[in-house]
Scaffold this active site. Structure first.
Site, PDB file in Angstrom:
ATOM      1  N   ASP A 175      15.275  26.281 -16.044  1.00 23.13           N
ATOM      2  CA  ASP A 175      16.251  25.826 -17.138  1.00 23.13           C
ATOM      3  C   ASP A 175      15.326  24.925 -18.347  1.00 23.13           C
ATOM      4  O   ASP A 175      14.207  24.646 -18.088  1.00 23.13           O
ATOM      5  CB  ASP A 175      17.080  24.856 -16.678  1.00 23.13           C
ATOM      6  CG  ASP A 175      18.413  24.746 -17.566  1.00 23.13           C
ATOM      7  OD1 ASP A 175      18.538  25.180 -18.218  1.00 23.13           O
ATOM      8  OD2 ASP A 175      19.041  23.743 -17.350  1.00 23.13           O
ATOM      9  N   ASN A 233      14.681  26.666 -21.319  1.00 25.14           N
ATOM     10  CA  ASN A 233      13.854  27.640 -22.359  1.00 25.14           C
ATOM     11  C   ASN A 233      14.575  27.382 -23.805  1.00 25.14           C
ATOM     12  O   ASN A 233      13.903  27.177 -24.876  1.00 25.14           O
ATOM     13  CB  ASN A 233      14.543  28.967 -22.005  1.00 25.14           C
ATOM     14  CG  ASN A 233      14.085  29.543 -20.657  1.00 25.14           C
ATOM     15  OD1 ASN A 233      13.302  28.764 -20.025  1.00 25.14           O
ATOM     16  ND2 ASN A 233      14.375  30.612 -20.242  1.00 25.14           N
ATOM     17  N   TRP A 266      13.515  24.167 -25.168  1.00 21.81           N
ATOM     18  CA  TRP A 266      12.025  23.982 -25.518  1.00 21.81           C
ATOM     19  C   TRP A 266      11.697  24.859 -26.765  1.00 21.81           C
ATOM     20  O   TRP A 266      11.013  24.355 -27.540  1.00 21.81           O
ATOM     21  CB  TRP A 266      11.154  24.757 -24.291  1.00 21.81           C
ATOM     22  CG  TRP A 266       9.829  24.983 -24.668  1.00 21.81           C
ATOM     23  CD1 TRP A 266       8.729  24.001 -24.313  1.00 21.81           C
ATOM     24  CD2 TRP A 266       9.107  26.409 -24.956  1.00 21.81           C
ATOM     25  NE1 TRP A 266       7.679  24.655 -24.682  1.00 21.81           N
ATOM     26  CE2 TRP A 266       7.798  25.888 -25.346  1.00 21.81           C
ATOM     27  CE3 TRP A 266       9.533  27.400 -25.635  1.00 21.81           C
ATOM     28  CZ2 TRP A 266       6.939  26.900 -25.794  1.00 21.81           C
ATOM     29  CZ3 TRP A 266       8.724  28.276 -26.060  1.00 21.81           C
ATOM     30  CH2 TRP A 266       7.250  28.110 -25.896  1.00 21.81           C
ATOM     31  N   SER A 316      23.035  33.454 -14.885  1.00 23.36           N
ATOM     32  CA  SER A 316      24.085  33.305 -13.977  1.00 23.36           C
ATOM     33  C   SER A 316      25.379  33.959 -14.219  1.00 23.36           C
ATOM     34  O   SER A 316      25.474  34.372 -15.392  1.00 23.36           O
ATOM     35  CB  SER A 316      24.712  31.893 -14.056  1.00 23.36           C
ATOM     36  OG  SER A 316      25.153  31.466 -15.220  1.00 23.36           O
ATOM     37  N   ASN A 367      26.672  32.871 -17.620  1.00 14.45           N
ATOM     38  CA  ASN A 367      25.823  33.002 -18.719  1.00 14.45           C
ATOM     39  C   ASN A 367      26.291  34.269 -19.554  1.00 14.45           C
ATOM     40  O   ASN A 367      25.900  34.475 -20.646  1.00 14.45           O
ATOM     41  CB  ASN A 367      24.315  33.296 -18.182  1.00 14.45           C
ATOM     42  CG  ASN A 367      23.723  32.059 -17.810  1.00 14.45           C
ATOM     43  OD1 ASN A 367      22.770  32.126 -16.868  1.00 14.45           O
ATOM     44  ND2 ASN A 367      23.948  30.989 -18.383  1.00 14.45           N
TER      45      ASN A 367
HETATM   46  C1  IPE Z   1      21.627  27.865 -14.926  1.00 12.78           C
HETATM   47  O1  IPE Z   1      21.213  27.299 -16.088  1.00 12.78           O
HETATM   48  C2  IPE Z   1      21.415  29.294 -14.908  1.00 12.78           C
HETATM   49  C3  IPE Z   1      20.206  29.772 -14.866  1.00 12.78           C
HETATM   50  C4  IPE Z   1      19.120  29.074 -14.848  1.00 12.78           C
HETATM   51  C5  IPE Z   1      19.788  31.092 -14.711  1.00 12.78           C
HETATM   52  P1  IPE Z   1      22.283  27.082 -17.323  1.00 12.78           P
HETATM   53  O2  IPE Z   1      21.540  26.491 -18.499  1.00 12.78           O
HETATM   54  O3  IPE Z   1      23.055  28.229 -17.379  1.00 12.78           O
HETATM   55  O4  IPE Z   1      23.352  25.931 -16.597  1.00 12.78           O
HETATM   56  P2  IPE Z   1      24.153  25.079 -17.241  1.00 12.78           P
HETATM   57  O5  IPE Z   1      25.192  25.779 -17.868  1.00 12.78           O
HETATM   58  O6  IPE Z   1      23.443  23.688 -18.105  1.00 12.78           O
HETATM   59  O7  IPE Z   1      24.749  24.286 -16.039  1.00 12.78           O
HETATM   60  C1  IPE Z   2      17.301  28.659 -18.966  1.00  7.98           C
HETATM   61  O1  IPE Z   2      17.349  28.115 -19.974  1.00  7.98           O
HETATM   62  C2  IPE Z   2      17.507  30.266 -18.794  1.00  7.98           C
HETATM   63  C3  IPE Z   2      18.716  30.885 -18.820  1.00  7.98           C
HETATM   64  C4  IPE Z   2      19.787  30.309 -18.265  1.00  7.98           C
HETATM   65  C5  IPE Z   2      18.961  32.331 -18.788  1.00  7.98           C
HETATM   66  P1  IPE Z   2      18.432  27.851 -20.981  1.00  7.98           P
HETATM   67  O2  IPE Z   2      18.598  29.170 -21.774  1.00  7.98           O
HETATM   68  O3  IPE Z   2      19.564  27.329 -20.434  1.00  7.98           O
HETATM   69  O4  IPE Z   2      17.873  26.678 -21.850  1.00  7.98           O
HETATM   70  P2  IPE Z   2      18.555  25.437 -22.244  1.00  7.98           P
HETATM   71  O5  IPE Z   2      19.200  24.724 -20.925  1.00  7.98           O
HETATM   72  O6  IPE Z   2      19.783  25.883 -23.286  1.00  7.98           O
HETATM   73  O7  IPE Z   2      17.524  24.639 -22.932  1.00  7.98           O
HETATM   74 MG    MG Z   3      20.338  25.820 -19.560  1.00 13.78          MG
END
Ligand code: IPE
Ligand code: IPE
Ligand code: MG
Length: 247
Positions: free
Chosen positions: A21, A23, A26, A66, A69
């Site tokens: 988590d 990305n 960052w 997920s 997502n």
């Molecule tokens: C969880 O991260 C899913 C993955 C890392 C693929 P999310 O960024 O989607 O989770 P929430 O929505 O903040 O709980």
């Molecule tokens: C995790 O990073 C990757 C996926 C869930 C695909 P995020 O995209 O959730 O990054 P944040 O949480 O918004 O920083």
């Molecule tokens: Mg996230």
């Protein structure tokens, strides 16, 4: 002394699961679009896969996408699916070289067919590799997984293939997408969030949870070593008393 050499390789978690988590945050931190963060996340995937295999971890499961997502903007979802396709295609050589087997959990039927085919091909090509199993959780949700296990078992009961009183933890586990894998002993989540987000709800019943503020694109081998060392310093009691464990 370096961190790696302080790890007791006789007490490694057999299975490590990671919620990758942070990305997006960052990328935002440096004024870049979220997708830039996803692209850089691939470097961390490569590093952590290599580190886990070098140590002798048997299973590494990475939460990559997920079911929830799909609700992100279409542009980001498309970019993630393309990245999956490209990454699987380019990493296959490294997986073969490092003797790593690729598997996936989740409802793959909903992935774009190109991405799904690339994934299936990589899984087929690496199926006899023995050093470590890398499991990608894609279009995965633990509640979905539990519901489909319930349906599978209910169908068997309905067809009289199994009696309702025969349904136990083993039967249930065999109906999950993780059938045959040991439960994760260590679950890592990056980016400072301290939630599970619908990941492996059944399997993490007794996992040690490790949360780190590091954003996923910055996660490196030493961060993994730190998490494992933390794990090794914990007393896993499984309901017993401390005295029972130490004696
Ligand atoms: C969880 O991260 C899913 C993955 C890392 C693929 P999310 O960024 O989607 O989770 P929430 O929505 O903040 O709980
Ligand atoms: C995790 O990073 C990757 C996926 C869930 C695909 P995020 O995209 O959730 O990054 P944040 O949480 O918004 O920083
Ligand atoms: Mg996230």
């Amino acid at each position: 002394m370096d961190l790696k050499s302080t790890i007791d390789t006789n007490r490694l978690p057999r299975h490590i699961a990671v919620i990758m988590d942070g990305n997006g945050r960052w990328a935002k931190q440096q004024g870049k679009p979220r997708v830039f963060g996803h692209k850089n996340g691939v470097t961390a995937v490569r590093e952590i896969t290599e580190a886990a295999a070098e140590l002798g971890v048997e299973y590494l499961t990475l939460y990559a996408f997920s079911t929830e997502n799909w609700d992100r903007p279409a542009f980001e979802v498309n970019a993630l699916m393309t990245l999956l396709l490209e990454t699987v295609r380019t990493e296959i050589k490294t997986l073969q070289k490092n003797n790593i087997r690729l598997q996936a959990i989740g409802d793959l039927s909903r992935l774009p067919s190109k991405s799904r085919k690339a994934l299936e091909s990589a899984m087929e090509q690496t199926k006899n590799n023995t050093r470590m199993t890398l499991v990608l959780a894609l279009n995965y949700s633990a509640r979905w997984e539990i519901m489909q296990a319930v349906r599978t078992i209910a169908g068997k009961v309905e067809r009289n293939q199994i009696g309702a009183d025969m349904v136990d933890e083993q039967v249930f586990e065999n109906a999950l997408s993780t059938a045959g894998m040991p439960d994760p002993e260590l679950l890592i989540r990056t980016s400072g969030e301290t939630r599970i987000s619908n990941f492996l709800l059944w399997q993490i019943a007794y996992a040690e949870l490790y949360f780190t503020p590091i954003f996923w694109p910055e996660f490196r081998k030493d961060h993994l070593y730190k998490a494992i060392l933390d794990f090794q310093n914990r007393e896993r009691r499984f309901g017993k008393t401390s005295e029972q464990i130490t004696n």
